[in-house]
Motif scaffolding. Sequence first.
Motif, PDB file in Angstrom:
ATOM      1  N   THR C   2      10.451 -13.277  51.543  1.00  0.00           N
ATOM      2  CA  THR C   2      10.171 -12.694  50.434  1.00  0.00           C
ATOM      3  C   THR C   2      10.294 -14.032  48.726  1.00  0.00           C
ATOM      4  N   GLN C   3       8.279 -14.001  48.796  1.00  0.00           N
ATOM      5  CA  GLN C   3       9.084 -15.795  47.424  1.00  0.00           C
ATOM      6  C   GLN C   3       8.454 -14.849  46.714  1.00  0.00           C
ATOM      7  N   THR C   4       7.965 -15.907  45.752  1.00  0.00           N
ATOM      8  CA  THR C   4       7.727 -15.215  44.412  1.00  0.00           C
ATOM      9  C   THR C   4       5.666 -15.384  43.531  1.00  0.00           C
ATOM     10  N   GLU C   5       4.815 -15.817  45.187  1.00  0.00           N
ATOM     11  CA  GLU C   5       3.934 -15.937  44.144  1.00  0.00           C
ATOM     12  C   GLU C   5       2.609 -15.430  45.176  1.00  0.00           C
ATOM     13  N   PRO C   6       2.149 -16.885  45.946  1.00  0.00           N
ATOM     14  CA  PRO C   6       1.145 -17.164  46.422  1.00  0.00           C
ATOM     15  C   PRO C   6       0.721 -16.412  47.721  1.00  0.00           C
ATOM     16  N   VAL C   7      -0.102 -15.088  47.445  1.00  0.00           N
ATOM     17  CA  VAL C   7      -1.230 -14.198  48.533  1.00  0.00           C
ATOM     18  C   VAL C   7      -1.942 -14.475  48.239  1.00  0.00           C
ATOM     19  N   ALA C   8      -3.308 -15.301  49.021  1.00  0.00           N
ATOM     20  CA  ALA C   8      -4.462 -16.217  48.464  1.00  0.00           C
ATOM     21  C   ALA C   8      -5.110 -14.411  48.745  1.00  0.00           C
ATOM     22  N   GLY C   9      -5.016 -13.547  49.495  1.00  0.00           N
ATOM     23  CA  GLY C   9      -6.560 -12.295  50.001  1.00  0.00           C
ATOM     24  C   GLY C   9      -6.745 -11.865  48.994  1.00  0.00           C
ATOM     25  N   PRO C  10      -7.470 -11.002  49.513  1.00  0.00           N
ATOM     26  CA  PRO C  10      -8.519 -10.053  48.211  1.00  0.00           C
ATOM     27  C   PRO C  10      -7.905  -9.066  47.991  1.00  0.00           C
ATOM     28  N   LEU C  11      -6.977  -9.123  46.956  1.00  0.00           N
ATOM     29  CA  LEU C  11      -6.083  -8.414  46.803  1.00  0.00           C
ATOM     30  C   LEU C  11      -7.081  -7.313  46.044  1.00  0.00           C
ATOM     31  N   ARG C  12      -7.395  -5.986  45.189  1.00  0.00           N
ATOM     32  CA  ARG C  12      -7.691  -5.373  44.706  1.00  0.00           C
ATOM     33  C   ARG C  12      -7.239  -5.272  43.280  1.00  0.00           C
ATOM     34  N   ARG C  13      -5.923  -5.681  43.163  1.00  0.00           N
ATOM     35  CA  ARG C  13      -5.520  -6.416  41.016  1.00  0.00           C
ATOM     36  C   ARG C  13      -4.907  -7.114  41.471  1.00  0.00           C
ATOM     37  N   SER C  58       0.345   3.350  45.820  1.00  0.00           N
ATOM     38  CA  SER C  58       0.518   1.327  45.190  1.00  0.00           C
ATOM     39  C   SER C  58       0.462   1.267  46.250  1.00  0.00           C
ATOM     40  N   LEU C  59       0.221   1.096  47.350  1.00  0.00           N
ATOM     41  CA  LEU C  59      -0.711   0.495  48.816  1.00  0.00           C
ATOM     42  C   LEU C  59      -1.796   0.167  48.667  1.00  0.00           C
ATOM     43  N   TYR C  60      -2.645   0.718  48.189  1.00  0.00           N
ATOM     44  CA  TYR C  60      -4.068   0.923  47.941  1.00  0.00           C
ATOM     45  C   TYR C  60      -4.225   0.773  46.422  1.00  0.00           C
ATOM     46  N   GLN C  61      -3.564   0.550  45.718  1.00  0.00           N
ATOM     47  CA  GLN C  61      -3.547  -0.016  44.660  1.00  0.00           C
ATOM     48  C   GLN C  61      -3.987  -1.843  44.925  1.00  0.00           C
ATOM     49  N   PHE C  62      -2.767  -2.319  45.656  1.00  0.00           N
ATOM     50  CA  PHE C  62      -2.806  -4.269  45.353  1.00  0.00           C
ATOM     51  C   PHE C  62      -3.947  -4.271  46.798  1.00  0.00           C
ATOM     52  N   PHE C  63      -3.726  -3.638  47.794  1.00  0.00           N
ATOM     53  CA  PHE C  63      -4.908  -3.835  49.266  1.00  0.00           C
ATOM     54  C   PHE C  63      -6.075  -3.205  49.424  1.00  0.00           C
ATOM     55  N   PRO C  64      -7.251  -3.798  48.707  1.00  0.00           N
ATOM     56  CA  PRO C  64      -8.470  -2.663  49.162  1.00  0.00           C
ATOM     57  C   PRO C  64      -8.339  -0.824  50.153  1.00  0.00           C
ATOM     58  N   ASP C  65      -7.302  -1.933  51.446  1.00  0.00           N
ATOM     59  CA  ASP C  65      -7.839  -1.586  52.711  1.00  0.00           C
ATOM     60  C   ASP C  65      -6.595  -1.829  54.016  1.00  0.00           C
ATOM     61  N   LYS C  66      -6.922  -1.060  54.849  1.00  0.00           N
ATOM     62  CA  LYS C  66      -6.382  -1.860  56.070  1.00  0.00           C
ATOM     63  C   LYS C  66      -5.857  -3.565  56.809  1.00  0.00           C
ATOM     64  N   ALA C  67      -7.630  -4.044  56.417  1.00  0.00           N
ATOM     65  CA  ALA C  67      -7.649  -6.102  57.231  1.00  0.00           C
ATOM     66  C   ALA C  67      -7.277  -6.561  56.092  1.00  0.00           C
ATOM     67  N   SER C  68      -7.379  -5.730  55.019  1.00  0.00           N
ATOM     68  CA  SER C  68      -6.920  -7.063  53.568  1.00  0.00           C
ATOM     69  C   SER C  68      -5.588  -6.950  53.901  1.00  0.00           C
ATOM     70  N   ILE C  69      -4.362  -6.277  54.228  1.00  0.00           N
ATOM     71  CA  ILE C  69      -3.130  -6.632  54.697  1.00  0.00           C
ATOM     72  C   ILE C  69      -3.097  -8.050  55.283  1.00  0.00           C
ATOM     73  N   LEU C  70      -3.827  -7.312  56.834  1.00  0.00           N
ATOM     74  CA  LEU C  70      -3.956  -8.678  57.703  1.00  0.00           C
ATOM     75  C   LEU C  70      -4.503  -9.808  57.222  1.00  0.00           C
ATOM     76  N   HIS C  71      -5.108  -9.955  55.926  1.00  0.00           N
ATOM     77  CA  HIS C  71      -5.580 -10.681  55.533  1.00  0.00           C
ATOM     78  C   HIS C  71      -5.145 -12.592  54.700  1.00  0.00           C
ATOM     79  N   ALA C  72      -4.478 -10.527  53.808  1.00  0.00           N
ATOM     80  CA  ALA C  72      -3.174 -11.241  52.797  1.00  0.00           C
ATOM     81  C   ALA C  72      -1.879 -11.924  53.574  1.00  0.00           C
ATOM     82  N   LEU C  73      -1.598 -11.380  55.061  1.00  0.00           N
ATOM     83  CA  LEU C  73      -0.074 -12.033  55.387  1.00  0.00           C
ATOM     84  C   LEU C  73      -1.350 -12.900  56.022  1.00  0.00           C
ATOM     85  N   ASN C  74      -1.844 -12.575  56.622  1.00  0.00           N
ATOM     86  CA  ASN C  74      -2.421 -14.694  57.442  1.00  0.00           C
ATOM     87  C   ASN C  74      -2.578 -15.523  56.342  1.00  0.00           C
ATOM     88  N   ALA C  75      -3.284 -15.287  55.404  1.00  0.00           N
ATOM     89  CA  ALA C  75      -2.896 -16.074  54.096  1.00  0.00           C
ATOM     90  C   ALA C  75      -1.254 -17.081  53.549  1.00  0.00           C
TER      91      ALA C  75
END
Lengths: 209, 209, 209, 209
Positions: C2-13, C58-75
């Motif tokens: 658990t870090q404190t910042e960088p998560v590139a992915g297309p966060l919804r917010r 809350s999850l969907y407040q940050f991630f627009p959909d399931k795939a975006s979680i994968l992308h953010a994780l990858n990033a």
Amino acid sequence: MTQTEPVAGPLRRRPTQARGWRRVHQILDAAAGLIAEMGYDNVTTNAIAERAETSIGSLYQFFPDKASILHALNARYLEHLERVTDEVLALDRSGEALADLIDDVVDALATFHHAHPGFQAVFYGGHGSPELGEAARHASEAIVERLSALYGTRRPSLPAERRAVVATTSMELMKAMLAMGALRDEPWRQRAAQEAKTVLLRYLEPEIG
Amino acid sequence: MTQTEPVAGPLRRRPTQARGWRRVHQILDAAAGLIAEMGYDNVTTNAIAERAETSIGSLYQFFPDKASILHALNARYLEHLERVTDEVLALDRSGEALADLIDDVVDALATFHHAHPGFQAVFYGGHGSPELGEAARHASEAIVERLSALYGTRRPSLPAERRAVVATTSMELMKAMLAMGALRDEPWRQRAAQEAKTVLLRYLEPEIG
Amino acid sequence: MTQTEPVAGPLRRRPTQARGWRRVHQILDAAAGLIAEMGYDNVTTNAIAERAETSIGSLYQFFPDKASILHALNARYLEHLERVTDEVLALDRSGEALADLIDDVVDALATFHHAHPGFQAVFYGGHGSPELGEAARHASEAIVERLSALYGTRRPSLPAERRAVVATTSMELMKAMLAMGALRDEPWRQRAAQEAKTVLLRYLEPEIG
Amino acid sequence: MTQTEPVAGPLRRRPTQARGWRRVHQILDAAAGLIAEMGYDNVTTNAIAERAETSIGSLYQFFPDKASILHALNARYLEHLERVTDEVLALDRSGEALADLIDDVVDALATFHHAHPGFQAVFYGGHGSPELGEAARHASEAIVERLSALYGTRRPSLPAERRAVVATTSMELMKAMLAMGALRDEPWRQRAAQEAKTVLLRYLEPEIG
DNA sequence: AATGAATGAGAATTCATTCAT
DNA sequence: AATGAATGAATTCTCATTCAT
């Protein structure tokens, strides 16, 4: 209400067996009732399935999505409505008094209208969601076309453009008067039908009298 | 459109400062726009807050729930509408030709109607969800009362019951003709207003002419 | 983890508060664990929210959909991986023996690989659903680029095209050897790392030795 | 691809007639294609039945559940793969140059690999769902055993444990190099095959050269 | 044996509303 | 007072599997 075939709409799968058609019509009947009660947007597909005494899975086997139910319902109404108006306007009534013609048309439509509360929700949904709007426009256009043809026969000298305006206006007046009855209690239904005849006669007399 | 006070609806808390009233009106403006665009049911409270450039928390500080926004909006419309009709019917026009009276009323209402797309969604929502239905009924009744009073002044001999029917019918006709314009393109707006006058004149002439 | 910042992915917010970032990382950690356990397709967003000890909303407040979680994780993995390789290749090691260089790189990657079971699921997902494929390709390309640069520095005479092939091959070999360890039990992990060094040394010696 | 018998998997019912076997193979062919296209998890049993031009009911007459289709498919692949390797390693090639042996094996496997896109999805599914993982492990073990036997013949002095490591490593390298070609475009397929030979030769020469 | 309609649990996603900061 | 993160029930739609015909 439960018929045995025509439902134009884009069904996901056209039923092959009688049982399938029955299901489709059950679903449409359920949808009609619920839409009339709570409005299209507030109706859930699960509620439709439940009232239709089928499963949500079956519903989606026939309809690809919620909107398609609306479209199919609308199609069924228009098809039915066409049959009703065909009956009234079957024979050549060009010699008849305008008042008699209006009487019959209003009576027929009032009957149809009253028998199909779901139709109203669709028909008057023009200001709701885009989906409903489309359905309503579709229905309106179908009726206007009918009327336009009728007026053309009755008064060929009426210019096409004017005829379009008069037909559209007639349709909107009908629609309004029927709504006037539908949204109020029983005695108003009677008054509304009566007044519809008055309104239309006074409006149309100078045009196609 | 953004005014500085009257909004009847059941506000959770009546704003005490000017800033509060501004917020309330911003919210109602936002709601009006969104409802016109996508229908009441499809509008989210979050979207309203966003367009009103306030926070969802603030919105709920003034309005207890989504429906109350609709009611407040409706109240504001009716209040505004009242002012408009008051203007038109301010002085005693009992001697005037019916056609002129109708001309003015239709013009005034058409202008109001066109200026407030949100009003239409509310006004024509009678067949949608119960919430919308109530709002629409409310608005209709207010207008009918106005007309009824007017007709009573103009033709005192008209029996009360008949007067109610005629007023209600007039209102529905107006409503229908305005909708006829609103749901179609610009040229139809013109035609609709013109035709509304024709319809009303022909209908009312024998009653209160 | 658990870090404190960088998560590139297309966060919804993009979270504005520290609390927000913590949530995002909790969610990604939960997703990583679950994906490693059951594969991306079998993970439900509700399960992710639950393991992250937050709500689905809350999850969907940050991630627009399931795939975006994968992308953010990858990033987040790639960003982390970059830091790791940067460390290993920080100073100029052009004079060093190839064997030593390989030792360090393999050790670093093996450690990273072992510490992030979720990374494997993403990294090796090339043959699964399109979503996974994209993520895997993305990760692979990032690594190949790194290696290519390294090889260019070490052996400038190697033609660009050949360098690309060798870098890609190296990456695939690394990937394969790490997988060989990961999919078997502990003793194999050791053997795999050792063998990875052997394989790479024998393969690379003639190329950039 | 459509054969006439062996499919190990736990068929619900071993077909007794040729027609039954044909059905089973049609289903497996359909499954293979779909899995290659969209990944095992995203393939629906209904889609498999449809592409196999049979009914979902028939499908379930042969296969008890979705996973069993995967297992049967895998079994068929392994069986086929065994035939292919048998051919290459049929006669005693112990005197032959290692390079020639590797050439033939790589060519044979590359051909098989390319001809069966469905095999890849299964073979590389180790990091996906547990089901896929099991299938992949199964396939890998079968290949490792083959290679181990071959190496034992060629270099009897190699200790059993070392032989296991070398065989496993060889398999993973093959797998990786084939994937390298499969996931990229045509020219890379060529390069991948070529590079696979290089990698294996350099790795194996000191071991069993 | 073959068919395909029927089932319903479960998955992704939304949105009215609350409440800690 | 204002903010906006958090909540979770509710909604639409899918898909493995069964079973009547």
